[in-house]
Design an enzyme around this catalytic site. Structure first.
Site, PDB file in Angstrom:
ATOM      1  N   ASP A   2      51.011  52.867  40.054  1.00 19.12           N
ATOM      2  CA  ASP A   2      50.951  52.770  38.599  1.00 19.12           C
ATOM      3  C   ASP A   2      52.230  53.134  37.883  1.00 19.12           C
ATOM      4  OD1 ASP A   2      48.791  52.136  36.744  1.00 19.12           O
ATOM      5  OD2 ASP A   2      47.614  53.152  38.286  1.00 19.12           O
ATOM      6  N   HIS A  19      57.713  45.780  38.275  1.00 17.90           N
ATOM      7  CA  HIS A  19      57.047  45.386  39.524  1.00 17.90           C
ATOM      8  C   HIS A  19      58.085  45.159  40.630  1.00 17.90           C
ATOM      9  CE1 HIS A  19      53.284  45.254  37.508  1.00 17.90           C
ATOM     10  NE2 HIS A  19      53.515  44.155  36.824  1.00 17.90           N
ATOM     11  N   LEU A 113      52.530  52.722  62.173  1.00 15.78           N
ATOM     12  CA  LEU A 113      51.830  52.897  60.894  1.00 15.78           C
ATOM     13  C   LEU A 113      50.915  51.706  60.590  1.00 15.78           C
ATOM     14  CD1 LEU A 113      51.646  54.411  58.067  1.00 15.78           C
ATOM     15  CD2 LEU A 113      53.438  52.851  57.315  1.00 15.78           C
TER      16      LEU A 113
END
Ligand code: FPP
Length: 223
Positions: A2, A19, A113
């Protein structure tokens, strides 16, 4: 992730600039988690509600997802990252779906990961989809329990998150992993996602390491 829009606004830039820099923060988060030995990183990239944003912003995000995949898959491969897109993938264009599926396939055997990118994702939509699937499979009533429901979620093979990080001071859950975060530790920071880098992520992990997780029990019981 956010605060991309606010970050851009503060700098007098269009929201999409936030973004774009946010994608760099994601790249840094993946690298940091891999180095720190985190096994699962789940990020909220696009919600079922985000489709309602202005057409230009949605279009930009689709292009950004596509370009980031083109640019980063080789690096993810090199770093042994297993990538998955989870959510209503059917909502995306056939080209983007194809690209997401090809990237997932290429990275599926990696053992480092686990990077779960939630796209066209909503916690409520996920629970509705799980109920529909359970009905399709005719799961008998006496087999419906918490474990079974968990197995019908998009995250069926992802453990519940230990730590939920909210950037940009957001004090709400925003339809993210509603079922899975039952006992997640929540960390809220005012740092906007494009500024959330290695130092901030490590600070969140250190903060988490000081929490006492009781899962409903008393302090004495968990000692
Ligand atoms: C929320 O911030 C962020 C998004 C809806 C998009 C997140 C996408 C990225 C970080 C791009 C990189 C992702 C991938 C998978 C390549 P906001 O726009 O709501 O910010 P605001 O609350 O300040 O308006």
């Amino acid at each position: 992730m956010d605060g991309n829009g606010r970050w851009a606004k503060k700098k007098g830039l269009p929201r999409i600039a936030g973004h774009k820099v946010g994608a760099d923060s994601l790249k840094e988060a993946v690298k940091t988690c891999a180095e720190a030995g985190v096994k699962h990183l789940t990020v909220y990239a696009f919600s079922t509600e985000n489709w309602k944003r202005p057409k230009e912003e949605v279009g930009f995000l689709m292009t950004l997802f596509s370009q980031t995949l083109d640019r980063e898959v080789a690096e993810l491969e090199k770093n042994n990252v297993r990538l998955r897109f989870l959510g209503r993938l059917q909502d995306f264009s056939p080209e983007l779906q194809k690209k997401m599926k090809a990237a997932m396939e290429r990275l599926s055997k990696n053992t480092g990961l686990n990077l779960n990118v939630m796209v066209s994702y909503g916690g409520r939509a996920e629970i509705v989809d799980a109920i529909l699937e359970m009905r399709k499979d005719e799961v008998p009533n006496d087999e419906i329990n918490e474990e079974t429901v968990g197995k019908y979620l998009y995250t069926k093979d992802v453990p519940d998150p230990d730590l939920l990080i909210r950037t940009a001071s957001e004090m709400r859950v925003s339809n993210f992993l509603l079922w899975q975060i039952a006992y997640a530790e929540i960390y809220v920071t005012e740092v906007l996602w494009p500024d959330f880098r290695k130092k901030e992520l490590l600070a969140a992990i250190v903060d988490y390491s000081k929490r006492e997780r009781r899962f409903g029990k008393t302090s004495e019981q968990i000692k």
